[in-house]
Design an enzyme around this catalytic site. Structure first.
Site, PDB file in Angstrom:
ATOM      1  N   SER A 262       0.826  -1.199   0.000  1.00 42.47           N
ATOM      2  CA  SER A 262       0.000   0.000   0.000  1.00 42.47           C
ATOM      3  C   SER A 262       0.867   1.258   0.000  1.00 42.47           C
ATOM      4  O   SER A 262       2.075   1.202   0.207  1.00 42.47           O
ATOM      5  CB  SER A 262      -0.921   0.012   1.216  1.00 42.47           C
ATOM      6  OG  SER A 262      -0.190   0.462   2.342  1.00 42.47           O
ATOM      7  N   LYS A 263       0.186   2.347  -0.203  1.00 41.56           N
ATOM      8  CA  LYS A 263       0.826   3.651  -0.343  1.00 41.56           C
ATOM      9  C   LYS A 263       1.649   4.011   0.899  1.00 41.56           C
ATOM     10  O   LYS A 263       2.645   4.706   0.826  1.00 41.56           O
ATOM     11  CB  LYS A 263      -0.320   4.609  -0.670  1.00 41.56           C
ATOM     12  CG  LYS A 263      -0.335   5.955  -0.110  1.00 41.56           C
ATOM     13  CD  LYS A 263      -1.546   6.683  -0.703  1.00 41.56           C
ATOM     14  CE  LYS A 263      -1.714   8.012   0.036  1.00 41.56           C
ATOM     15  NZ  LYS A 263      -2.784   8.836  -0.415  1.00 41.56           N
TER      16      LYS A 263
END
Ligand code: GLU
Length: 504
Positions: A262-263
């Site tokens: 994820s980011k």
């Protein structure tokens, strides 16, 4: 559908492009190029609420840095434009109308409040409300209202949406080029919104209409779009258009092999998740990028290519040309692909070693300039040649070479304890004497002077060299010692030895 191979990358400008997004672009590009087709960049910006300023520029800059060039797209190239959906706004309404006419879609007038109440009530009973073939019979829509009632509402300017009328009890089946046969029962699907009264289509409608009008032959996209694919297949059926071939790519997993990368993972775990740095205009947060962290685009592309695809051989190093040649969807896996940050560095180290000294010296020169260190290019090229084997990034060069530019101000005490013996000061001052008489300041010549001295006095070569290195470098590190001594020059070398004698 035309017989031409035409692929598109269709990001929404809702933020920075995650490395998974770049991989999607890359696979589309490789497939298009391999088959002599076209690669198109389309910007899907119909969701105005999620629009983030700067995101489109970020996407284009990222692709350009990676060397993923588009043949058609938002920069004015191509004959199927405009390629930005907000500029195509006027054409979608007609397609929504067409579906209403043919019975594949209907107007719905339920307000957000009404739907919220239904959601909350369902939740209280441990259920989930869905607008589907079951519930639509009791809701405020064109299926339950007369034509006159619908027309009156529209004439009165009441807010509406157009929803897809999901067929009851059907099986939707299609072949995914990576996953094989996909079958979904329509009971599992809801009546998605296709169009809103503000004149904007939703993703589903705009995406299908544009893929059709742009004559897209293959849709390669992330696994997160697989749940939307049955609806898309039905939309093609509803329009009586031929659907493109679909391929849904596996997700990229965190380095632990579990969970989607994820980011936030990058900053937590110390590696970039984005191709180039992203300065978030809303939160003012800065997210690290591969480019700014010193990765070469070739390394980034190479590592992305192998995140989900394998060539079926042991080969790991691929140029873009080689990737175009070798790539095939048959060799893209279904299972998530684990991202390995150490491997990412390995790729960069490989590409760094393949760069010419000239190119690397140029990059290093920029860093030295910031430190106000001036050095001729040729000399720097020789230096880079000495240290590049030990570096993963150009930013490692300084740590591998600061002692070429700066005399030690202190000495590594651990090394000193081990290397600086009782007789060392005598040896160093003898060597100083010999060096100061040197006729030329050249590494082999200096080496021979030292070697002769060592032999004559029956000393250990290694021991003397270790002490000499400590005096010159301040530590036990660095490449060939006489190369360093030659590089820094006579005056500096003698000064350093003098200083070491005083301090150690
Ligand atoms: N706009 C969608 C996205 O942001 C495109 C998905 C697709 O390729 O159909 O990823």
């Amino acid at each position: 559908m035309s017989s031409q191979v035409r692929l598109r990358f269709a990001p929404s400008p809702t933020g920075p492009l995650h490395m998974g997004g770049v991989r999607t672009a890359l696979y589309n590009y490789l497939f298009a190029k391999k088959h002599g087709g076209k690669f198109i960049l389309r910007i899907e910006d119909t969701d105005q609420n999620r629009f983030v300023p700067g995101a489109e520029e970020y996407i284009k800059e990222s692709l350009a840095w990676c060397g993923i060039e588009f043949d058609e797209g938002v920069d004015g190239k191509g004959e199927y434009g405009p390629y930005r959906q907000s500029e195509r706004k006027a054409l979608y309404s007609e397609y929504a109308q067409q579906l209403i006419k043919s019975g594949w879609a209907y107007y719905a007038f339920d307000t957000a409040e009404e739907l919220n109440i239904l959601r909350e009530n369902a939740e209280k009973m441990g259920e989930v409300f869905t607008y589907n073939s079951q519930s639509r019979a009791n809701l405020n829509n064109g299926l339950n209202l007369s034509k006159e009632e619908v027309d009156a509402k529209l004439a009165a300017g009441e807010a509406f949406v157009v929803r897809f009328k999901m067929p009851e009890n059907e099986l939707v089946a299609f072949t995914d080029l990576i996953r094989g046969e996909v079958r979904v029962k329509t009971e599992m699907l809801d009546d998605k919104v296709l169009f809103k009264s503000d004149g904007m289509p939703t993703y589903h409608l705009a995406n299908i209409v544009d893929d059709h009008l742009m004559e897209i032959s293959h849709v390669i996209r992330g696994e997160e779009w697989l749940p939307s694919a049955p609806l898309h297949v039905l939309l093609y059926k509803a329009f009586e258009w031929q659907a493109p071939a679909f391929a849904h790519l596996p997700i990229i997993l965190k380095p632990i092999g579990k969970g989607k990368l994820s980011k936030r993972d990058g900053d937590k775990m110390g590696f970039p998740v984005f191709p180039i740095q992203w300065n978030d205009p809303n939160s003012e947060e800065v997210f690290a990028g591969y480019r700014e962290d010193g990765y070469f685009p070739e390394a980034f592309i190479n590592l992305l290519a192998l995140l989900g695809w394998n060539p079926g051989t042991e080969q790991e190093i691929f140029s873009m040309e080689e990737l175009i040649h070798a790539f095939s969807l048959e060799r893209v896996g279904k299972a998530g692909a684990k991202f390995d940050p150490e491997k990412a560095k390995w790729f960069n180290q490989h590409y760094l070693r393949t760069k010419s000294n000239q190119e690397l010296a140029k990059l290093f020169q920029a860093e030295l300039k910031e430190k106000h260190i001036a050095i001729e290019s040729e000399k720097l090229e020789d230096l880079v040649d000495l240290i590049k084997e030990r570096a993963v990034f150009v930013s490692d060069f300084w740590d591998q070479s600061y002692f070429f530019f700066q005399a030690p101000v202190e000495f590594n005490t651990k090394v000193a304890k081990k290397r600086w013996k009782e007789n060392t000061p005598q040896i160093i001052s003898d060597l100083m004497q010999h060096f100061s008489n040197a006729e030329t300041w050249e590494e082999h010549y200096l080496h021979d002077i030292a070697a002769q001295y060592i032999e004559k006095n029956e000393l250990g070569f290694g021991a003397v060299m270790n002490a000499l290195r400590l005096a010159i470098v301040g530590d036990g590190i660095g490449p060939d010692l006489f190369k360093i001594i030659e590089f820094i020059g006579k005056e500096d070398a003698l000064k350093r030895l003098n200083f070491a004698l005083k301090v150690l």
